[in-house]
Design an enzyme around this catalytic site. Sequence first.
Site, mmCIF file in Angstrom:
data_model
loop_
_atom_site.group_PDB
_atom_site.id
_atom_site.type_symbol
_atom_site.label_atom_id
_atom_site.label_comp_id
_atom_site.label_asym_id
_atom_site.label_seq_id
_atom_site.Cartn_x
_atom_site.Cartn_y
_atom_site.Cartn_z
ATOM 1 N N SER A 190 -7.726 -10.230 -10.136
ATOM 2 C CA SER A 190 -6.509 -9.564 -10.768
ATOM 3 C C SER A 190 -6.677 -9.026 -12.123
ATOM 4 O O SER A 190 -5.757 -8.324 -12.896
ATOM 5 C CB SER A 190 -5.419 -10.714 -10.789
ATOM 6 O OG SER A 190 -4.735 -10.860 -9.421
ATOM 7 N N LYS A 221 -6.324 -5.594 -12.754
ATOM 8 C CA LYS A 221 -4.618 -5.003 -12.784
ATOM 9 C C LYS A 221 -4.469 -4.331 -14.122
ATOM 10 O O LYS A 221 -3.914 -3.253 -13.932
ATOM 11 C CB LYS A 221 -3.840 -6.222 -12.401
ATOM 12 C CG LYS A 221 -3.690 -6.771 -11.048
ATOM 13 C CD LYS A 221 -2.858 -7.785 -10.785
ATOM 14 C CE LYS A 221 -3.064 -8.257 -9.251
ATOM 15 N NZ LYS A 221 -2.077 -9.589 -9.165
ATOM 16 N N TYR A 243 -7.079 -1.635 -2.868
ATOM 17 C CA TYR A 243 -6.890 -2.544 -3.881
ATOM 18 C C TYR A 243 -7.846 -3.783 -3.894
ATOM 19 O O TYR A 243 -8.238 -4.299 -4.971
ATOM 20 C CB TYR A 243 -5.222 -3.061 -3.640
ATOM 21 C CG TYR A 243 -5.059 -4.302 -4.177
ATOM 22 C CD1 TYR A 243 -4.770 -4.287 -5.689
ATOM 23 C CD2 TYR A 243 -4.884 -5.435 -3.726
ATOM 24 C CE1 TYR A 243 -4.713 -5.526 -6.298
ATOM 25 C CE2 TYR A 243 -4.581 -6.693 -4.301
ATOM 26 C CZ TYR A 243 -4.316 -6.506 -5.442
ATOM 27 O OH TYR A 243 -4.274 -7.961 -5.964
ATOM 28 N N TYR A 253 1.661 -14.469 -14.769
ATOM 29 C CA TYR A 253 2.633 -14.922 -13.935
ATOM 30 C C TYR A 253 3.823 -15.657 -14.411
ATOM 31 O O TYR A 253 4.410 -15.568 -15.355
ATOM 32 C CB TYR A 253 2.039 -15.147 -12.700
ATOM 33 C CG TYR A 253 0.729 -14.493 -12.275
ATOM 34 C CD1 TYR A 253 0.951 -13.078 -11.972
ATOM 35 C CD2 TYR A 253 -0.509 -15.027 -12.342
ATOM 36 C CE1 TYR A 253 -0.234 -12.278 -11.682
ATOM 37 C CE2 TYR A 253 -1.531 -14.485 -11.891
ATOM 38 C CZ TYR A 253 -1.331 -12.952 -11.633
ATOM 39 O OH TYR A 253 -2.794 -12.406 -11.301
ATOM 40 N N VAL A 268 -8.297 -14.817 -9.899
ATOM 41 C CA VAL A 268 -8.449 -16.120 -8.992
ATOM 42 C C VAL A 268 -9.918 -16.527 -8.959
ATOM 43 O O VAL A 268 -10.149 -17.335 -8.236
ATOM 44 C CB VAL A 268 -7.902 -16.101 -7.535
ATOM 45 C CG1 VAL A 268 -6.109 -16.000 -7.648
ATOM 46 C CG2 VAL A 268 -7.984 -14.619 -6.743
HETATM 47 N N1 GLN Z 1 -7.068 -10.164 -4.688
HETATM 48 C C1 GLN Z 1 -6.530 -11.256 -5.142
HETATM 49 C C2 GLN Z 1 -5.071 -10.961 -4.483
HETATM 50 O O1 GLN Z 1 -4.618 -9.770 -4.020
HETATM 51 C C3 GLN Z 1 -6.207 -11.212 -6.652
HETATM 52 C C4 GLN Z 1 -5.312 -12.372 -6.847
HETATM 53 C C5 GLN Z 1 -5.335 -12.706 -8.379
HETATM 54 O O2 GLN Z 1 -6.520 -12.864 -8.919
HETATM 55 N N2 GLN Z 1 -4.282 -13.402 -8.921
HETATM 56 O O3 GLN Z 1 -4.561 -11.817 -4.000
#
Ligand code: GLN
Length: 427
Positions: free
Chosen positions: A64, A67, A191, A243, A261
């Site tokens: 993430s 993002k 993605y 978040y 994550v």
């Molecule tokens: N690729 C992971 C997902 O889409 C990324 C989530 C994350 O790092 N919080 O669930």
Amino acid sequence: MRSVVPDYLTEVLGDVEPDTSGEPADYIPELAAADPDRLGAVFATVDGMVYGAGDIDTEFTIQSISKPFTYALALADHGFDPVLAKVGVEPSGEAFNQISLESDTGRPYNPMINAGAITAHSLAGSAELTPAERVQRVVDGLSAFAGRPLTMDETVCASEMEHAHRNLAIAHMLRSHDILTEDPRAVVDGYIRQCSVLVTTRDLAVMAATLANRGINPLSEERVIPEPVVRQVLSVMSTCGMYDAAGDWATQVGIPAKSGVAGGLIGALPGQIGIATFSPRLDRHGNSVRGVSLFERFSADMGLHVMEVPATGRAVVRSNEVVGRGPDALRVLRLQGGIGFAAAERVVREVVDTAPAEYAVALDLTMVYSIDDVGRRMLLEVVRRLTLDGHEVYLVDPEEIIPEPDPGDGGRVTVVGHIDRAIHSRT
Ligand code: GLN
């Protein structure tokens, strides 16, 4: 002498090391296989100095943390309006993979949760790109932020793709609201490829430093994104980057941030540094446990909270005194530091309050190291009003911090390189 910074980083890593709470992400089976004991931290300054301790060159998937950067690329490639029409900027206070969209528009709440990030991915690069070309645009963009060509972990990518039911559900909902206009499967595939880009802690710190440095990579010196995009991205990181832990983070750490994550965590402190940490065990929000502890320490130890009140304004007038006597008397205001609105207001107030009786007035900028647009306009307005009040005004500006000063209607100013020049021209 050894630099104190890496020693400090090593010490803080040692303090958090014993904490083995949390678990690596397991909903992407390949991530559960990561070595959970890895631990690293890097500071990258906006002038390109990189300090690190621990596992700083181990590669892991960006997840993430991609993002904010992909959101930046979408904004840079399309401009603000088309992107804002499809992705909001409101904190959702929900988990990163929550299946929820704004009830009236169907827009994802923000680009940091998966719904918004999947949409932002679809907006990177021009609208005509094929899915593969779009992935390439994203990988090239992430590489520009990192200052080196990045690659993808195909194993993690395949592993996530096999278990992508939730992200597919989100993408199908987005498609049903016409937020996505392409095949939802292809967008999710792109993605997930974006999330599988391999980075090191060092790369992440440089990427964060590029945000801290107004969009210019401090190592390659490439301008990766325009300044208005940087401001937008940092704002969204500060409100939504963590978040449903964003409020705790904003108050306790106060550094615009983003977690992933795989265990990475970045923070960007505007004008100062990019920070990155790596430790795979996660808390219930999906944020790295030891990463969060490290950032709490960094923020507290070094006063890095963005809401920390800067010392700027108060000391801007270093001295205010009269040099010479009688008709040759010169009122000299020595200014110092960085001048923005608050500092300029102190200068305005000083001139108003002391209402110089002397005919000649000098503003000495020798010790001013920066002045922004507002500061410059306000100082020139001071010059103009002093002229209109009948004064002769000098700017002592050896480094031309105000190039070609134009005090506007009725204003007049003589620029000199040293205060002696103003004094001698009067005697
Ligand atoms: N690729 C992971 C997902 O889409 C990324 C989530 C994350 O790092 N919080 O669930």
